[in-house]
Write a protein that holds these residues in place. Sequence first.
Motif, short mmCIF file in Angstrom:
data_model
loop_
_atom_site.label_atom_id
_atom_site.label_comp_id
_atom_site.label_asym_id
_atom_site.label_seq_id
_atom_site.Cartn_x
_atom_site.Cartn_y
_atom_site.Cartn_z
N PHE A 51 0.84 -1.20 0.00
CA PHE A 51 0.00 0.00 0.00
C PHE A 51 0.88 1.25 0.00
O PHE A 51 0.61 2.22 -0.71
CB PHE A 51 -0.96 0.01 1.19
N ASN A 52 1.95 1.23 0.78
CA ASN A 52 2.84 2.38 0.88
C ASN A 52 3.52 2.68 -0.45
O ASN A 52 3.67 3.84 -0.84
CB ASN A 52 3.88 2.13 1.97
N ALA A 53 3.92 1.64 -1.18
CA ALA A 53 4.60 1.81 -2.47
C ALA A 53 3.68 2.48 -3.50
O ALA A 53 4.16 3.11 -4.44
CB ALA A 53 5.08 0.46 -2.99
N ARG A 54 2.38 2.35 -3.32
CA ARG A 54 1.40 2.92 -4.25
C ARG A 54 0.69 4.14 -3.67
O ARG A 54 -0.30 4.63 -4.21
CB ARG A 54 0.37 1.85 -4.62
N LEU A 55 1.21 4.65 -2.56
CA LEU A 55 0.56 5.76 -1.85
C LEU A 55 0.34 6.97 -2.75
O LEU A 55 -0.74 7.56 -2.73
CB LEU A 55 1.35 6.13 -0.60
N ALA A 56 1.32 7.34 -3.55
CA ALA A 56 1.17 8.50 -4.44
C ALA A 56 0.05 8.28 -5.44
O ALA A 56 -0.71 9.20 -5.76
CB ALA A 56 2.48 8.78 -5.17
N ALA A 60 -3.29 10.47 -5.70
CA ALA A 60 -3.66 11.09 -6.99
C ALA A 60 -5.08 10.72 -7.40
O ALA A 60 -5.77 11.50 -8.05
CB ALA A 60 -2.67 10.67 -8.07
N ALA A 61 -5.54 9.53 -6.96
CA ALA A 61 -6.90 9.08 -7.27
C ALA A 61 -7.91 9.59 -6.24
O ALA A 61 -9.08 9.21 -6.28
CB ALA A 61 -6.94 7.56 -7.35
N GLY A 62 -7.45 10.42 -5.29
CA GLY A 62 -8.35 11.01 -4.31
C GLY A 62 -8.68 10.13 -3.12
O GLY A 62 -9.71 10.32 -2.47
N ALA A 63 -7.80 9.18 -2.82
CA ALA A 63 -8.07 8.24 -1.73
C ALA A 63 -7.03 8.35 -0.62
O ALA A 63 -5.85 8.56 -0.87
CB ALA A 63 -8.11 6.81 -2.25
N THR A 64 -7.50 8.17 0.61
CA THR A 64 -6.65 8.08 1.79
C THR A 64 -6.59 6.60 2.18
O THR A 64 -7.62 5.93 2.21
CB THR A 64 -7.25 8.88 2.97
N VAL A 65 -5.39 6.11 2.47
CA VAL A 65 -5.21 4.71 2.88
C VAL A 65 -5.00 4.68 4.39
O VAL A 65 -4.13 5.37 4.91
CB VAL A 65 -4.01 4.06 2.17
N ILE A 66 -5.82 3.86 5.07
CA ILE A 66 -5.72 3.71 6.52
C ILE A 66 -5.64 2.23 6.85
O ILE A 66 -6.53 1.46 6.48
CB ILE A 66 -6.93 4.32 7.25
N VAL A 137 -8.45 -11.39 2.79
CA VAL A 137 -7.50 -10.91 1.79
C VAL A 137 -6.26 -11.80 1.69
O VAL A 137 -5.69 -12.20 2.70
CB VAL A 137 -7.07 -9.46 2.13
N SER A 138 -5.87 -12.07 0.45
CA SER A 138 -4.58 -12.66 0.16
C SER A 138 -3.69 -11.48 -0.26
O SER A 138 -4.05 -10.72 -1.17
CB SER A 138 -4.72 -13.68 -0.98
N VAL A 139 -2.56 -11.30 0.40
CA VAL A 139 -1.77 -10.08 0.26
C VAL A 139 -1.21 -9.86 -1.15
O VAL A 139 -1.24 -8.75 -1.68
CB VAL A 139 -0.63 -10.07 1.30
N LYS A 140 -0.71 -10.90 -1.78
CA LYS A 140 -0.04 -10.75 -3.07
C LYS A 140 -0.98 -10.14 -4.12
O LYS A 140 -2.04 -10.68 -4.41
CB LYS A 140 0.48 -12.11 -3.56
N GLY A 141 -0.61 -8.98 -4.64
CA GLY A 141 -1.39 -8.31 -5.68
C GLY A 141 -2.58 -7.52 -5.17
O GLY A 141 -3.28 -6.88 -5.95
N HIS A 142 -2.83 -7.57 -3.87
CA HIS A 142 -4.04 -6.94 -3.31
C HIS A 142 -4.03 -5.42 -3.48
O HIS A 142 -5.03 -4.84 -3.91
CB HIS A 142 -4.20 -7.31 -1.84
N ALA A 143 -2.94 -4.76 -3.18
CA ALA A 143 -2.88 -3.29 -3.28
C ALA A 143 -3.16 -2.84 -4.71
O ALA A 143 -3.84 -1.83 -4.93
CB ALA A 143 -1.54 -2.77 -2.79
N ASP A 144 -2.65 -3.57 -5.69
CA ASP A 144 -2.91 -3.23 -7.10
C ASP A 144 -4.39 -3.36 -7.43
O ASP A 144 -4.96 -2.52 -8.13
CB ASP A 144 -2.10 -4.13 -8.04
N GLU A 145 -5.02 -4.41 -6.94
CA GLU A 145 -6.46 -4.63 -7.18
C GLU A 145 -7.29 -3.51 -6.55
O GLU A 145 -8.23 -2.99 -7.15
CB GLU A 145 -6.87 -5.99 -6.62
#
Length: 153
Positions: A51-56, A60-66, A137-145
């Motif tokens: 999630f952190n690697a995709r934070l920007a 940019a998509a208008g979302a906050t990750v918590i 959740v299965s972690v692998k690929g989850h943040a991208d999805e």
Amino acid sequence: MISAGDTAPDFTLPRDGGATVTLSALRPGKVVLYFYPKDDTPGCTLEAQDFNARLADFTAAGATVIGISKDSVKSHDKFCKKHGLGIILASDEGGTTCEDYGVWVEKSMYGRTYMGIERSTFLIDGTGKVVRVWPKVSVKGHADEVLAAVKAL
């Protein structure tokens, strides 16, 4: 567990860095709310790093990750520092928010049952409605999805 179409239960929780985070205060932005079992364990570390690697991109998509776990703020601070995390980590030591979202469940390992957090993610729109849920959740690929779903919203 909370389902798509439900109003996301509001919360105010202490977060890393000593501040608090209130879900309703983030409107009209989108929120990615992910629940995870424990700071600095292999799966939870990988999920936070993804999630952190995709934070920007989320920003940019208008979302906050918590990220939410029952770990203390002190534990979150140590976890963030160790792994260079910029995402928000909220502490639900009392478990109320975990229970409100239905992620505090009975689990079993090696024939022993215990209560714990079921790794789950909720995508909440700018009006406070849950638009998508990822249970177990299965972690692998989850943040991208999740990022793809945020961009499509």
